[in-house]
Design a protein around this motif. Structure first.
Motif, PDB file in Angstrom:
ATOM      1  N   ALA A  57       0.831  -1.211   0.000  1.00  0.00           N
ATOM      2  CA  ALA A  57       0.000   0.000   0.000  1.00  0.00           C
ATOM      3  C   ALA A  57       0.862   1.256   0.000  1.00  0.00           C
ATOM      4  O   ALA A  57       0.534   2.251  -0.662  1.00  0.00           O
ATOM      5  N   LEU A  58       1.961   1.222   0.749  1.00  0.00           N
ATOM      6  CA  LEU A  58       2.874   2.373   0.747  1.00  0.00           C
ATOM      7  C   LEU A  58       3.437   2.615  -0.644  1.00  0.00           C
ATOM      8  O   LEU A  58       3.539   3.766  -1.097  1.00  0.00           O
ATOM      9  N   ASN A  59       3.786   1.565  -1.344  1.00  0.00           N
ATOM     10  CA  ASN A  59       4.315   1.704  -2.693  1.00  0.00           C
ATOM     11  C   ASN A  59       3.244   2.233  -3.654  1.00  0.00           C
ATOM     12  O   ASN A  59       3.491   3.142  -4.468  1.00  0.00           O
ATOM     13  N   LEU A  60       2.016   1.686  -3.552  1.00  0.00           N
ATOM     14  CA  LEU A  60       0.950   2.102  -4.461  1.00  0.00           C
ATOM     15  C   LEU A  60       0.483   3.533  -4.211  1.00  0.00           C
ATOM     16  O   LEU A  60      -0.086   4.164  -5.104  1.00  0.00           O
ATOM     17  N   SER A  61       0.700   4.046  -2.993  1.00  0.00           N
ATOM     18  CA  SER A  61       0.208   5.390  -2.682  1.00  0.00           C
ATOM     19  C   SER A  61       0.918   6.480  -3.474  1.00  0.00           C
ATOM     20  O   SER A  61       0.434   7.609  -3.543  1.00  0.00           O
ATOM     21  N   PHE A  62       2.046   6.145  -4.090  1.00  0.00           N
ATOM     22  CA  PHE A  62       2.776   7.127  -4.899  1.00  0.00           C
ATOM     23  C   PHE A  62       2.486   6.982  -6.395  1.00  0.00           C
ATOM     24  O   PHE A  62       3.131   7.638  -7.208  1.00  0.00           O
ATOM     25  N   PHE A  63       1.501   6.134  -6.734  1.00  0.00           N
ATOM     26  CA  PHE A  63       1.196   5.897  -8.135  1.00  0.00           C
ATOM     27  C   PHE A  63      -0.292   6.116  -8.392  1.00  0.00           C
ATOM     28  O   PHE A  63      -1.112   6.090  -7.480  1.00  0.00           O
ATOM     29  N   SER A  64      -0.624   6.301  -9.649  1.00  0.00           N
ATOM     30  CA  SER A  64      -2.007   6.321 -10.107  1.00  0.00           C
ATOM     31  C   SER A  64      -2.212   5.066 -10.946  1.00  0.00           C
ATOM     32  O   SER A  64      -1.554   4.891 -11.986  1.00  0.00           O
TER      33      SER A  64
END
Length: 316
Positions: A57-64
């Motif tokens: 989730a931390l990684n995905l929070s910087f992507f769209s």
């Protein structure tokens, strides 16, 4: 007079001593291993089901990203967090979560204490019957309970409106829908909370009551000045669990009965997160929201744990 220096050769350590120490260290390591083996399944479950998804989730929070494998992820940096802070629906969801949590404390702290104190004075068989009746809703799955209550709250033929004498649209009106979510969730949690409070009451030494009765204390005075202070760790535990888990506990009912309506007035923070993640397919935004909620509830839990040391009274 001249001194004589005698060079003393280093005495080699006996091999028997070295080989004797190695088995001793190995035996100590083997003896210390069993507790960690018992902890290994729990730690493995935490890593697989909590910390690994948290890292994802931390990684995905910087992507769209829209969850489609054919669509590439687009790096957006901190834009998801900025959007979340400026989101108007977030304030409403936070306020609704706080209001529902405060209302649920009535069903997890106040009413369980009253019921447990009342049933503690009953006899053996009557106490078991009342305990079983109160605990029964805990065994009902949330979705099955929601379906049952949806039938009972029907404005045309529901049993609740027949008892009240006039029809109320419990699901599609704002205030009745909020009351219904809180009451049904409290109905599910009441039995478990009563069981916890009853366990706390059984841990209070009867000598305190006997000494108070010798001093001619009334039943209310015994409850107010002896029972409730000694029961405070249990009540603080129930309050802590309600505050931290009320959003998750109301989510199945919101999803089954109201879908966040009417007019998003039953959308709490967990349902808002689910909407953006699995209805709008905005995975990065939902991940950022989940991380912020995780951090916020972690700070709340830390503050409550520190505060509990000042609010509770322990029997020494």
């Amino acid at each position: 007079m001249t001194g004589t220096f005698v060079e003393v050769a280093a005495v080699p350590r006996p091999r028997a001593v070295v080989t004797a120490q190695r088995p001793a260290l190995a035996r100590r390591a083997v003896r210390a291993l069993p507790p960690y083996l018992f902890l290994l399944p729990a730690v493995g479950a935490l890593v697989v089901w909590t910390y690994r998804p948290l890292g994802a989730a931390l990684n995905l929070s910087f992507f769209s990203w829209n969850l489609l494998p054919t669509t590439p992820k687009e790096y957006v940096g901190l834009d998801n967090y900025r959007r979340l802070i400026d989101l108007p629906e977030l304030r409403n969801a936070l306020w609704l979560t706080v209001a529902m949590t405060g209302a649920l404390l009535l069903f997890t702290v106040v009413l369980p204490t009253v019921v447990a104190l009342w049933t503690s004075a009953l006899g053996g068989r009557g106490r078991a019957v009342y305990g079983a009746l109160i605990f029964a809703p805990v065994l009902v799955p949330p979705v099955a309970g929601a379906a049952l209550w949806q039938w009972m709250l029907d404005p045309r033929s529901g049993a609740v409106d027949r008892v009240l004498g006039h029809p109320i649209n419990w699901i599609h009106e704002v205030r009745p829908a909020q009351i219904a979510i809180v009451v049904i969730t409290g109905w599910h949690l009441l039995g478990f909370a009563v069981l916890v409070v009853a366990a706390g009451l059984s841990g209070i030494d009867d000598e305190y009551r006997a000494a108070a009765l010798l001093d001619r204390a009334s039943r209310w005075q015994i409850t107010r000045w002896i029972v409730l202070p000694l029961l405070s760790p249990t009540l603080v535990f129930l309050a802590l669990m309600t505050i931290l888990m009320s959003g998750q506990l109301t989510f199945p009912l919101i999803d089954t009965l109201t879908q966040g309506g009417p007019d998003s007035q039953t959308t709490n923070v967990y349902y808002l997160l689910w909407e953006y993640g699995f209805q709008n397919f905005d995975t990065g935004f939902a991940s950022a929201a989940g991380l912020l909620f995780f951090a916020a509830f972690g700070l709340v839990a830390l503050a409550l744990i520190r505060l509990s040391d000042r609010l509770t009274f322990h029997d020494s």
